[in-house]
Structure formats: structure tokens, C-alpha cells
Design an enzyme around this catalytic site. Structure first.
Site, mmCIF file in Angstrom:
data_model
loop_
_atom_site.group_PDB
_atom_site.id
_atom_site.type_symbol
_atom_site.label_atom_id
_atom_site.label_comp_id
_atom_site.label_asym_id
_atom_site.label_seq_id
_atom_site.Cartn_x
_atom_site.Cartn_y
_atom_site.Cartn_z
ATOM 1 N N SER A 182 0.771 -1.084 0.007
ATOM 2 C CA SER A 182 0.180 -0.173 -0.094
ATOM 3 C C SER A 182 0.836 1.351 0.020
ATOM 4 O O SER A 182 2.058 1.392 0.523
ATOM 5 C CB SER A 182 -0.857 0.044 1.125
ATOM 6 O OG SER A 182 -1.488 1.277 1.623
ATOM 7 N N TYR A 211 -1.148 -1.438 9.978
ATOM 8 C CA TYR A 211 -1.236 -1.573 8.728
ATOM 9 C C TYR A 211 -0.198 -0.888 7.950
ATOM 10 O O TYR A 211 0.397 -1.698 6.890
ATOM 11 C CB TYR A 211 -2.480 -0.905 8.120
ATOM 12 C CG TYR A 211 -3.132 -1.146 6.946
ATOM 13 C CD1 TYR A 211 -3.430 -2.107 6.282
ATOM 14 C CD2 TYR A 211 -2.715 0.084 5.940
ATOM 15 C CE1 TYR A 211 -3.602 -2.242 4.829
ATOM 16 C CE2 TYR A 211 -2.801 -0.040 4.647
ATOM 17 C CZ TYR A 211 -3.569 -1.024 3.921
ATOM 18 O OH TYR A 211 -3.808 -1.151 2.695
ATOM 19 N N LYS A 215 2.988 -3.081 5.823
ATOM 20 C CA LYS A 215 2.703 -2.935 4.366
ATOM 21 C C LYS A 215 4.246 -2.433 4.001
ATOM 22 O O LYS A 215 4.881 -2.654 3.042
ATOM 23 C CB LYS A 215 1.731 -1.900 3.956
ATOM 24 C CG LYS A 215 0.431 -2.062 4.112
ATOM 25 C CD LYS A 215 0.154 -3.401 3.122
ATOM 26 C CE LYS A 215 -1.233 -4.047 3.280
ATOM 27 N NZ LYS A 215 -1.521 -5.005 2.232
ATOM 28 N N THR A 246 -13.401 -0.545 -2.870
ATOM 29 C CA THR A 246 -13.631 -1.723 -2.392
ATOM 30 C C THR A 246 -14.537 -1.733 -1.018
ATOM 31 O O THR A 246 -14.417 -0.648 -0.061
ATOM 32 C CB THR A 246 -12.208 -2.474 -2.056
ATOM 33 O OG1 THR A 246 -11.435 -1.901 -0.990
ATOM 34 C CG2 THR A 246 -11.504 -2.457 -3.405
#
Ligand SMILES: NC(=O)c1ccc[n+]([C@@H]2O[C@H](COP(=O)([O-])OP(=O)(O)OC[C@H]3O[C@@H](n4cnc5c(N)ncnc54)[C@H](OP(=O)(O)O)[C@@H]3O)[C@@H](O)[C@H]2O)c1
Length: 330
Positions: A182, A211, A215, A246
Site C-alpha cells: 500500500s 497496517y 505494508k 472496495t
């Protein structure tokens, strides 16, 4: 690989740094004028491709386009009924698709071992292993083996799955391992604080921080695996998809997703580079790079920044130990 003219190349680089432009639907709308050609229409006929996190979102969008290119697509997720539903939708979109929904929680190392054993029996040659599964939990939680969940899902499980499927990858021509990271990783440099606390036990846990950190570790994982698998003839790349509409982004960052809804890419566009890296012959000309919109990008926001090799080694050793694989040099 075709290259944009110097002027277009400079525009491409500016888009990369002006995040809202490059990451949104504006990025591919401009870049498709100069990016490399689509893969040949039948590039993947009969080739096995395994996509984790394929029950929805970018994984399902990628799987659908890979099936259009003729691949036998293995859809992986944690829930068989969600996978069956995804597979049914995919078959409607691509009527003759050979699609195989298969349950495997990639954060659970026992499940990964069991899945890899079954797969090696059924798939002698694997063209691509795509690590796309992703999570952003609000609270700190742990995998079945007691590993912090984002680390287990994004890094440790993928490393073990790659290691176990090496024989099938090595048996295929032009095989690839691809890692969906990401752009959030730019906010989490590989520093001593991260290397000393991979499992995020110190300080207040923030899902978005966990996160971003993992990543970042996925980018390092891609670089290390590229070296490790080079002798097998397997290339490894990581990438970021920009910002794509999404369920995942809507659930994890609802305010952000709402604010940028008009300029979000659709899931197919977010998955474009993943599909291109899986199918385009040009993707095997290099290994260990970080991509977006069909172009390699710097792994640090300031391209001249370098990571401390001692920290890189320390992290690799720790992650390899968690995955239970040998510590041989990457
Ligand atoms: N959307 C974006 O703008 C964006 C931006 C940057 C990076 N990404 C990255 O792109 C990837 C896909 O994102 P997305 O937006 O499509 O997310 P999503 O809609 O939440 O989809 C995530 C997928 O991962 C699966 N999954 C989660 N944990 C798993 C596990 N332990 N084992 C197997 N499958 C698991 C989920 O399936 P089940 O729940 O059915 O298991 C689901 O299919 C992620 O790695 C994400 O970090 C997305």
C-alpha cells in the site's frame, strides 16, 4: 519495456509525488497514454495463478481479469461460502473460467502448511502466487500462533506460503510472486522502533499504523524474496494499487473513502498493475521492485533515502524465525 518521453516521464514522476492525483482515478487516466502495452490476450491460458484475499475487492477484480487471460485461478479466503459466491460471480463475468475457491487463512501458519501440502499435490507448476489478502483491525489481536494479526496476515503467512510453494513456482516458466502492499507504507519507514517492536506491543495500538508498518515490511519481504528465489528463476515484485473503491477501504476508513469517493479508482483499475505484473512478459525482466500503474517506483518518499542494512537483516531474521523457515541469507 517501452518508456514514456522525457516530458511524460517527468509528468509521471510528479503524479507519483502528488498523492491525490497519482493515487486516484486521475493517475491511470493519464498514465495509460504512455504505460506499457496490455499483456497478450491469451497470455495465461492453462497457467495456474493463486490469489489470496480473492473473495472480494481487489483480489476478486484481479482474479476476474486473470481468468479473462485464460488462467486457472485459485481464489483464497477465510470463508468458503464467501469464496463460492465470489467464484459464481466470476463465472458469470467469464463464462468458461476455470476458477477454484479454496479456504486458507493466511495468518494461520498451520492452515498455510495444510493448504500448501494439498496444493503441491494438485498443482505441479504455479505461474503466480499473489499475496493480496489484507486487514486493518481496530484493536490489537493475534493469529492462531499468537502473532500480531497484521504482521501474520501481511508478512509471516505470505513468507511461509511462498517458501512452501517454491517447488511449484520453480517448476513453472517465468513464474512470479507478487505482493499487494500500500502507498500507506511511505508513512512507516523501516527504523529501529519498528525493527525492535515488530509485533506492536509497545505504545497505543492504532490499526492504521499497524497496517502501514506491515505494508512497509511487505516491501522488504518482496526485496528479500527476490534474492532468495532468484536461483529458482522466480521473480518477486511488490506494488501499491492507489486508492480503489472496495468494501475494505469503505469499512476500514469510512470517512476517507466517503471524502474521496468521486476520485476513487474502481477495483478493476486498482488491480490493473497486479494483473499486468502477472501476465506481461516485461515483468520478468527485473525482480525485487515496487510498482504502481505499471511502473517501478521508489520505496521511500525521498528517493535518495536508504535503509540501514543492519535493521533490514534484523527484521528479515525475526520474520523468518516467526515463519519457522531457515535463516539462510536472503
Ligand atoms: N482498496 C484500496 O484502496 C487499497 C489501497 C492500498 C492497498 N490495498 C491493499 O489491497 C489488498 C486488497 O484490499 P481490498 O481493498 O480489496 O480489501 P478487502 O475488500 O477488505 O478484501 C480483503 C480480502 O482479503 C481477505 N482476507 C483477509 N484476511 C485474510 C486471511 N487471513 N486469509 C485469507 N484471506 C484474507 C478477505 O476475505 P475473507 O474476509 O473472506 O477472508 C478479502 O477477500 C489489501 O492487501 C490492501 O492492503 C488496498
Amino acid at each position: 519495456m517501452s518508456r514514456p518521453s522525457p516530458v511524460l516521464g517527468a509528468l509521471d514522476a510528479v503524479l507519483d509525488k502528488v498523492v491525490p492525483a497519482g493515487y486516484s482515478s486521475i493517475g491511470p487516466a493519464l498514465r495509460r497514454r504512455w504505460w506499457p502495452a496490455d499483456p497478450p490476450a491469451h497470455a495465461l491460458v492453462g497457467k495456474h495463478v493463486l490469489v489470496t484475499g480473492a473473495s472480494r475487492g481487489l483480489g476478486l477484480a484481479a482474479a476476474t481479469d486473470l481468468a479473462r487471460l485464460g488462467a486457472v485461478v485459485h481464489l483464497l479466503g477465510r470463508d468458503q461460502s464467501r469464496l463460492d459466491e465470489a467464484a459464481a460471480g466470476l463465472r458469470l463475468a467469464v463464462p468458461n473460467a476455470d476458477v477454484r475457491p479454496e479456504t486458507c487463512d493466511v495468518s494461520d501458519l498451520d492452515a498455510v502448511r495444510a493448504y500448501a501440502t494439498r496444493t503441491l499435490e494438485q498443482v505441479p507448476a504455479l505461474h503466480a502466487l499473489i499475496h493480496n489478502a489484507g486487514v486493518m483491525p481496530e484493536e490489537r489481536s493475534e493469529s492462531a500462533q499468537g502473532i500480531e494479526l497484521t504482521l501474520a496476515t501481511h508478512v509471516v503467512g505470505p513468507l511461509l506460503l511462498t517458501e512452501l510453494l517454491r517447488p511449484a513456482l520453480a517448476a513453472a516458466d517465468d513464474s512470479r510472486v507478487l505482493i499487494m502492499s500500500s502507498g500507506g507504507m511511505y508513512s512507516a519507514p523501516l527504523n529501529a522502533a519498528l525493527a525492535d517492536d515488530l509485533q506492536y506491543r509497545e505504545g497505543t495500538y492504532r490499526g492504521i499504523r499497524a497496517y502501514a508498518r506491515t505494508k512497509r515490511l511487505q516491501v522488504l519481504l518482496g526485496e528479500q524474496l527476490a534474492t532468495r528465489l532468484a536461483g529458482d528463476g522466480v521473480v518477486v515484485h511488490s506494488m501499491h494499487p492507489g486508492w480503489a473503491a472496495t468494501e475494505g477501504i469503505a469499512e476500514s476508513m469510512p470517512g476517507f473513502a466517503r471524502a474521496i469517493r468521486p476520485i476513487l479508482r474502481d477495483a478493476r483499475s486498482g488491480a490493473d498493475t497486479l494483473v499486468w505484473l502477472t501476465a506481461a512478459p516485461e515483468a520478468t525482466a527485473t525482480t525485487g521492485l515496487f510498482w504502481s500503474d505499471r511502473h517501478p517506483r521508489s520505496t521511500t518518499y525521498l528517493p535518495w533515502t536508504t535503509e540501514d542494512p543492519v535493521l533490514r537483516r534484523k527484521v528479515w531474521d525475526a520474520v523468518a524465525a516467526l515463519a519457522g523457515i531457515d535463516h539462510a541469507p536472503a
